[in-house]
Enzyme design. Structure first.
Site, PDB file in Angstrom:
ATOM      1  N   LYS A   1       0.841  -1.207   0.000  1.00 41.11           N
ATOM      2  CA  LYS A   1       0.000   0.000   0.000  1.00 41.11           C
ATOM      3  C   LYS A   1       0.865   1.240   0.000  1.00 41.11           C
ATOM      4  CE  LYS A   1      -3.960  -1.249   2.832  1.00 41.11           C
ATOM      5  NZ  LYS A   1      -4.696  -0.884   4.052  1.00 41.11           N
TER       6      LYS A   1
ATOM      7  N   GLY B   1      -7.440   3.549  -3.461  1.00 40.88           N
ATOM      8  CA  GLY B   1      -6.929   2.287  -3.986  1.00 40.88           C
ATOM      9  C   GLY B   1      -5.701   2.431  -4.862  1.00 40.88           C
TER      10      GLY B   1
ATOM     11  N   ARG C   1     -12.595  13.650   6.471  1.00 42.19           N
ATOM     12  CA  ARG C   1     -13.494  14.463   5.631  1.00 42.19           C
ATOM     13  C   ARG C   1     -14.848  13.782   5.568  1.00 42.19           C
ATOM     14  NH1 ARG C   1     -13.731  10.714   1.727  1.00 42.19           N
ATOM     15  NH2 ARG C   1     -11.810   9.640   1.209  1.00 42.19           N
TER      16      ARG C   1
HETATM   17  P1  ADP Z   1      -7.205   3.604   0.020  1.00 42.07           P
HETATM   18  O1  ADP Z   1      -6.886   4.670   1.011  1.00 42.07           O
HETATM   19  O2  ADP Z   1      -6.287   3.648  -1.159  1.00 42.07           O
HETATM   20  O3  ADP Z   1      -8.640   3.556  -0.357  1.00 42.07           O
HETATM   21  P2  ADP Z   1      -7.432   1.546   2.036  1.00 42.07           P
HETATM   22  O4  ADP Z   1      -6.346   1.307   2.974  1.00 42.07           O
HETATM   23  O5  ADP Z   1      -8.620   2.318   2.507  1.00 42.07           O
HETATM   24  O6  ADP Z   1      -6.833   2.234   0.736  1.00 42.07           O
HETATM   25  O7  ADP Z   1      -7.937   0.181   1.450  1.00 42.07           O
HETATM   26  C1  ADP Z   1      -8.898   0.110   0.420  1.00 42.07           C
HETATM   27  C2  ADP Z   1      -9.503  -1.279   0.330  1.00 42.07           C
HETATM   28  O8  ADP Z   1      -8.497  -2.272   0.148  1.00 42.07           O
HETATM   29  C3  ADP Z   1     -10.220  -1.701   1.576  1.00 42.07           C
HETATM   30  O9  ADP Z   1     -11.541  -1.284   1.566  1.00 42.07           O
HETATM   31  C4  ADP Z   1     -10.109  -3.199   1.535  1.00 42.07           C
HETATM   32  O10 ADP Z   1     -11.104  -3.727   0.707  1.00 42.07           O
HETATM   33  C5  ADP Z   1      -8.795  -3.449   0.857  1.00 42.07           C
HETATM   34  N1  ADP Z   1      -7.755  -3.703   1.856  1.00 42.07           N
HETATM   35  C6  ADP Z   1      -7.017  -2.808   2.514  1.00 42.07           C
HETATM   36  N2  ADP Z   1      -6.154  -3.393   3.357  1.00 42.07           N
HETATM   37  C7  ADP Z   1      -6.345  -4.716   3.225  1.00 42.07           C
HETATM   38  C8  ADP Z   1      -5.743  -5.879   3.834  1.00 42.07           C
HETATM   39  N3  ADP Z   1      -4.764  -5.781   4.711  1.00 42.07           N
HETATM   40  N4  ADP Z   1      -6.203  -7.087   3.460  1.00 42.07           N
HETATM   41  C9  ADP Z   1      -7.180  -7.209   2.552  1.00 42.07           C
HETATM   42  N5  ADP Z   1      -7.768  -6.173   1.940  1.00 42.07           N
HETATM   43  C10 ADP Z   1      -7.363  -4.934   2.267  1.00 42.07           C
END
Ligand code: ADP
Length: 671
Positions: free
Chosen positions: A158, A165, A297
């Protein structure tokens, strides 16, 4: 109360904010780019000021210009909406420095939650569970690969600065780690100017459950229950609902408490959302949810919370910004029924969800009880390639989950969009999917069911073609008879002998069409006052009665459950949520977008070419990646249409390319 607000945003959320501000008697001030000068939110606002060119980097993201307008228009506060500048701490600071109230949290809270790694450390200190992983600062590929191994595959890479995403990659095995890392870092660098990533355990059977929090400037913090946003595609939310299916009172209490603590830990004020990931392998359990991040937000999906709580979250934001206390305590909040929201996008699910731009020739929503439509566009507007291609949010509220989903499904079925392709049929399919209805789903649901949801290349809808063809032919016949009518006086029955038509059985004429840009032969026959349209490739025929008794232009369209919308010199046929574009084939027109030369790779949309992997002379395999186009804030891989030799590379990396532009030519081996 604050007497005026400048909305530093556009589209549906700008319209949404204007509605609440107006209710509170505030003067509303819009800022807009050149592309938005006639947009709905500009029309709705009391005043509107241009701030620059279409690309957001030259308008909606330019802090100085927005502050300048706020000062000259004496705005008491600025609401940033979501996206754009909403999570930029410097923006909030610039507002305060100029004596303008920022409708949002303090800059310190935005900063504290802005980077995923720091936010996780903070949450962890506050006693909130986090996903196991490496959240440190080292970034060498070998080191991160080692960490991934220790965490255990599958892992998720990430972007530390990530959002939406972007810069996120799931990796299932070590062999794929390096390529995924490189691509995540490249995407993160271009999207956020920060290539750093973290690596964490990929939670299996993950459910995305988030808690809405609200805090005032007097130290009161409450949560407004949860939203389930597990239906996602490419980590982007598609359908959101509240409450979460399968949620227990015990788990809700645990998540609510964790969210309130995380908000307190950063001295939060205003509306915020704590996103959690829950391990749903054995249903929802209070010991199996982890903090992911905090969005500092208003969220796109806030209407579902409004529906079940009866609150206006934007109004609450304004009241808190003005210094008022939260008007309720935690124990006074109640949930009423169930709400679901679907995001209607201008995109083509049958072509990998490619964003689809163009004029909205038709845009109609049902107005039903307990249906809310949040949109920023109206019929005749354009969906441009510059911004997020969301057309509207459709929200339904019911006493039960099934009732809410039934209403949403029904509303989607009654929504009509002609012009850009949309995900209407796909959304309706989701609402009706039995497993989703039964509450058996996780964030992988959409990807696992693309075929069943119709998100794959499908056969042309022959009935739609015939209906469109009937309309086009009817138009031609009408035009011809208009001429006859004008020159020869009234005609009661244009099909009588004197008009030169031979009605000895069915007479057929071949009429070539362009259907969704590809040539298709149809045959049209006339027999005893009826028009018969044949689509031989599909073995399909349909009859349409011609009504010449009164208005000879009237065509009694075949009963195909289709809606026909004229536009663009052609016909858009809407049927079961799909759109078929039917135009006459003009042998002299060159349709740039759709020439099918086998080996030519064209830009599927406007965008920027960010990488080219081949040069003339290279041999490529079918499906091999040739280049990457960045468009609508996403990376799209362009692949070889056939095995063969690259004979031409027409553009260089960095070039802006127009939809349909020829980029690379592969000479297929079998040509
Ligand atoms: P962004 O800020 O880019 O939207 P997030 O951290 O909110 O990223 O994660 C977006 C989506 O990715 C989450 O809603 C979830 O579906 C998936 N996700 C995030 N972290 C994990 C993880 N550790 N394992 C599985 N899916 C994940």
């Amino acid at each position: 109360m604050l007497d005026s607000v400048l909305i530093a945003n556009r589209g549906e959320i700008a319209c949404r904010i204007i509605r609440s501000a107006r209710k509170l008697g505030m003067r509303t001030i819009a800022v807009h780019s050149e592309a938005d000068s006639k947009a709905l939110f500009v029309e709705m606002a009391d005043e509107a000021h241009p701030i620059g060119k279409a690309p957001a980097t030259e308008s909606y993201l330019v802090v100085d210009k927005i502050i300048e307008v706020a000062k000259t228009s004496s705005a008491a506060c600025i609401h940033p909406g979501y996206g754009f500048l909403s999570e930029r701490a410097e923006f909030g600071e610039a507002c305060e420095a100029n004596g303008i109230v920022f409708v949002g949290p303090p800059a310190s809270a935005i900063r504290a939650m802005g980077l995923k790694d720091a936010a996780k450390a903070l949450a962890s200190q506050a006693g909130v569970p986090i996903v196991p992983g490496y959240h440190g600062s080292r970034q060498e590929p070998d080191f991160l690969r080692q960490k991934a191994y220790e965490i255990g595959y599958p892992v998720l890479i990430k972007a530390v600065a990530g959002g939406g995403g972007k810069g996120m990659r799931r990796v299932d095995k070590a062999a794929e780690f390096e390529a995924a890392l490189e691509s995540a870092q490249r995407e993160a660098a271009s999207a956020f100017g920060d290539p750093r990533v973290l690596v964490e355990k990929y939670v299996l059977s993950p459910r995305h459950i988030e808690i809405q929090v609200f805090a005032d400037k007097h130290g009161n913090v409450v949560h407004l229950f949860e939203r389930d946003c597990s239906l996602q595609r490419r980590h982007q939310k598609v359908i959101e609902e509240a409450p979460a299916p399968g949620m227990t009172a015990q788990m809700r209490a645990a998540m609510g408490k964790a969210a309130v603590e995380a908000a307190r830990a950063v001295g939060y004020v205003s509306a915020g959302t704590i996103e959690f990931i829950a391990d749903g392998r054995e249903g929802l359990r209070p010991d199996r949810f982890y903090f992911m991040e905090m969005n500092t937000r208003l969220q796109v999906e806030h209407p579902v919370t409004e529906a079940i709580t009866g609150l206006d979250l934007v109004e609450l934001q304004f009241r808190i910004a003005a210094g008022e206390r939260l008007p309720f305590g935690q124990h006074e909040l109640r949930m009423d029924g169930h709400a679901v929201e679907a995001r209607l996008y201008a995109e083509d699910p049958e072509k990998g969800f490619l964003p689809s731009t163009g004029k909205l020739w038709a845009l109609r929503f049902p107005d039903g009880e307990a249906i809310r439509i949040d949109t920023g566009v109206k019929e005749g507007d354009w969906v441009t390639p510059f911004y997020d291609p969301m057309i509207a949010k459709v929200i339904a509220h019911g006493a039960t989950r099934d009732e809410a989903l039934d209403k949403l499904s029904d509303a989607l079925g009654k929504t009509a969009v002609a012009g850009p392709k949309t995900n209407l049929a796909f959304l309706k399919g989701l609402c009706d999917a039995p497993e989703f209805r039964a509450g058996r789903f996780d964030t992988g649901f959409i990807d696992a069911n693309l075929g069943a949801l119709g998100a794959v290349e499908q056969r042309l809808d022959a009935a739609a073609v015939a209906a469109g063809a009937a309309r086009l032919h009817q138009r031609l016949v009408s035009e011809a008879f208009d001429v006859v009518h004008r020159t020869q006086g009234n005609l009661s029955d244009p099909w009588n002998d004197e008009d030169g038509f031979q009605l000895l059985g069915e007479r057929r004429v071949g009429v070539p069409l362009l259907v969704n840009g590809a040539r298709l032969e149809t045959l049209v026959g006339f027999e005893a006052g009826e028009m018969i349209v044949h689509v031989p490739d599909f073995g399909f025929s349909t009859r349409a009665a011609l009504d010449w008794s009164g208005d000879y232009r009237r065509l009694l369209a075949p009963d195909l459950d289709a809606e026909l919308i004229d536009g663009d010199g052609a016909v858009f046929v809407l049927r079961h949520g799909r759109q078929t574009h039917v135009a006459r084939f003009d042998p002299f027109a060159v349709d740039l977008e759709h020439i099918d030369e086998g080996g030519t790779v064209k830009a599927p949309m406007h965008g920027k070419l960010i990488a080219v992997f081949v040069q003339p002379g290279d041999r490529v395999a079918k499906g091999q990646r040739l280049a990457i186009l960045e468009a609508m804030k996403m990376e799209h891989a362009l692949v070889a249409p056939a095995a063969g030799a690259v004979v031409e590379v027409a553009v260089e990396p960095g070039a802006q390319v127009a939809e349909g532009a020829r980029l690379i030519v592969v000479q297929p081996d079998d040509a």
